[in-house]
Motif scaffolding. Sequence first.
Motif: not given
Length: 160
Positions: A63-77, A135-143
């Motif tokens: 539910s936290d956009a910066s947390s999601i972005a952090g995971l995406a950056n970690f995975l990419k790097t 359940n909705y927006y969190g999943t959507k934003h992670v995807i």
Amino acid sequence: MEGAISSPPNTRIAVVTGGNKGIGFEVCRQLASDGVTVVLTAAVDKLKGLGLFKVVFHQLDVSDASSIAGLANFLKTRFGKLDILVNNASVGGAEYSKLSIPSRKSALDSHQRLEMIMKNVRETVDAAKEAVQTNYYGTKHVIEALLPLLQSSSDGKILE
């Protein structure tokens, strides 16, 4: 870098949200047992205690956009791709009072147990909002954040 492990380029990478118990934990266990490197947001110590070491912790609050972005950056790097995304994180949308539920071996039959539980559940607007956000927006934003990494895989999959 959190939880860095060595991974050959052909290693499959999976992210499991809500993998700390129940179905999510079992999904993590099975993926790690099959040699998939699992990046999860909880339960790393439990899996390592089972002898599964291809697990990496990374914090995620869906539910936290910066947390999601952090995971995406970690995975990419760290990996440059993502092969499997399992969206398992969720909340129930209800509030439960502090209730000691008797075990199934108690004198209460299943109907009485269910009745007692239902008397101690409140479906509030705040709980419903949290459920929609998670359940909705969190999943959507992670995807949305991880889709480019899934597209970098030759066999990217999303499981709900």
